[in-house]
Design an enzyme around this catalytic site. Structure first.
Site, PDB file in Angstrom:
ATOM      1  N   LYS A 134       1.622  -3.405   0.983  1.00 46.81           N
ATOM      2  CA  LYS A 134       1.173  -4.731   0.564  1.00 46.81           C
ATOM      3  C   LYS A 134       1.705  -5.826   1.480  1.00 46.81           C
ATOM      4  O   LYS A 134       1.043  -6.839   1.692  1.00 46.81           O
ATOM      5  CB  LYS A 134       1.602  -4.989  -0.882  1.00 46.81           C
ATOM      6  CG  LYS A 134       0.824  -4.162  -1.903  1.00 46.81           C
ATOM      7  CD  LYS A 134      -0.674  -4.401  -1.808  1.00 46.81           C
ATOM      8  CE  LYS A 134      -1.421  -3.853  -3.005  1.00 46.81           C
ATOM      9  NZ  LYS A 134      -2.893  -4.012  -2.883  1.00 46.81           N
ATOM     10  N   TYR A 170       4.394   1.307  -1.644  1.00 49.78           N
ATOM     11  CA  TYR A 170       3.455   0.265  -2.093  1.00 49.78           C
ATOM     12  C   TYR A 170       3.843  -1.105  -1.537  1.00 49.78           C
ATOM     13  O   TYR A 170       3.001  -1.855  -1.030  1.00 49.78           O
ATOM     14  CB  TYR A 170       3.453   0.249  -3.617  1.00 49.78           C
ATOM     15  CG  TYR A 170       2.583  -0.787  -4.270  1.00 49.78           C
ATOM     16  CD1 TYR A 170       1.196  -0.634  -4.327  1.00 49.78           C
ATOM     17  CD2 TYR A 170       3.154  -1.910  -4.861  1.00 49.78           C
ATOM     18  CE1 TYR A 170       0.404  -1.592  -4.949  1.00 49.78           C
ATOM     19  CE2 TYR A 170       2.364  -2.860  -5.486  1.00 49.78           C
ATOM     20  CZ  TYR A 170       0.987  -2.700  -5.526  1.00 49.78           C
ATOM     21  OH  TYR A 170       0.214  -3.652  -6.144  1.00 49.78           O
TER      22      TYR A 170
END
Length: 306
Positions: free
Chosen positions: A175, A171
């Site tokens: 991001k 993640y």
């Protein structure tokens, strides 16, 4: 409401719940016509039985707004193309793209499987790139035809992408990639009338309310700092024509706080003007580290999400 988005056609991905839902309602309340995209998957990206996009559209229409649902997979070229087509076919134009869709598959790195890495990078990073690519193809054609658009893109990064997050290597990497994509897109697309910015939100969503139940719980009274609706006003402003001149920036939004994020910059530096030996390089690195600011804190598992 001010009608700051009157007449604009806005796509919001991952708009069936959480932040995306809040953004869709906020745009509609300000006069925009909204394409509500959501694949209707669970927290881990597996398909669900319901159609949250359709439900959001019904609620927007019940409140007097205009909206249409799109249930395609925006991490595929066909799905992203059909998303842009939904806006153009339904409303005849596209003004703003809000990339928000995502899910989690949290693991410490030693336990993170390749498919869990690929799945999260796919939906977050590829799921930003493909809608952006197809939206820009339309806007570039408009600009070349002498109809330069007043187009806006708002991408969704995270504190995890800016500072890292323990247990979220996939993640965090995705991001962080979204921030880099935002900077490149802003530099490339300004000539076509397209502004591109990113937000790093912190709010109560399906991805945060379980991992941080105490922090994310709504208060019995007073200001609900973790309500996703707190983030949406900034997104609406960035997605409107009045944000003219703002591009290539990253904003953090949480509760009543908005911050302009300042990224990597050159800190203490030494230039020898010649090649270092390993020992010299090490001694110099330690000296520079002693002069540099300490790095930011790394978040705990699931601290920030869409």
């Amino acid at each position: 409401m001010t009608g700051i988005a009157d007449g604009r056609v806005v796509i919001v991905t991952g708009a069936g719940r959480g932040l995306g839902r809040a953004h869709a309602f906020a745009f509609a309340a300000e006069g925009a016509r909204v394409v509500v995209n959501d694949l209707g998957v669970g927290l881990d990206g597996t398909p669900g039985a319901e159609s949250p996009a359709g439900r959001v559209v019904e609620e927007i229409r019940a409140a007097g707004g205009e909206a249409v649902a799109h249930g395609g997979d925006i991490a595929t070229s066909a799905g992203a193309a059909s998303l842009v087509a939904a806006a153009l076919d339904t409303y005849g134009r596209l003004d703003t793209l809000v990339n928000n869709a995502g899910f989690l598959r949290d693991r410490m790195l030693v336990n993170l499987d390749e498919d869990e890495w690929d799945a999260v990078v796919r939906v977050h990073l590829k799921g930003h790139f493909l809608p952006l690519k197809h939206a820009v193809a339309h806007w570039r054609a408009e600009a070349k035809a002498g109809r330069t658009p007043c187009a806006r893109v708002v991408n969704t990064s995270s504190g995890a992408g800016l500072l890292g997050s323990v247990g979220q290597g996939n993640y965090s990497a995705a991001k962080a990639g979204i921030v880099a994509l935002t900077l490149v897109a802003a530099a490339e697309l300004g000539r076509y009338g397209v502004q591109v910015n990113a937000i790093a939100p912190a709010a109560r969503t399906r991805m945060t309310e379980r991992a941080f139940a105490g922090t994310m719980a709504a208060p019995a009274a007073g200001f609900d700092a973790m309500a996703p609706e707190n983030v949406s006003p900034l997104v609406v402003w960035l997605g409107s024509a009045v944000s003219a001149g703002v591009t290539g920036r990253v904003f953090e939004a949480e509760g009543g706080r908005i911050s302009v994020m300042e990224g990597w910059g050159r800190g203490p530096t030494v230039d020898k003007g010649a090649r270092w030996s390993p020992a010299e390089a090490g001694q110099t690195a330690l000296k520079l580290l002693a002069e540099a600011e300490a790095p930011g804190a790394v978040y705990g598992v699931g601290a920030v999400a869409d």
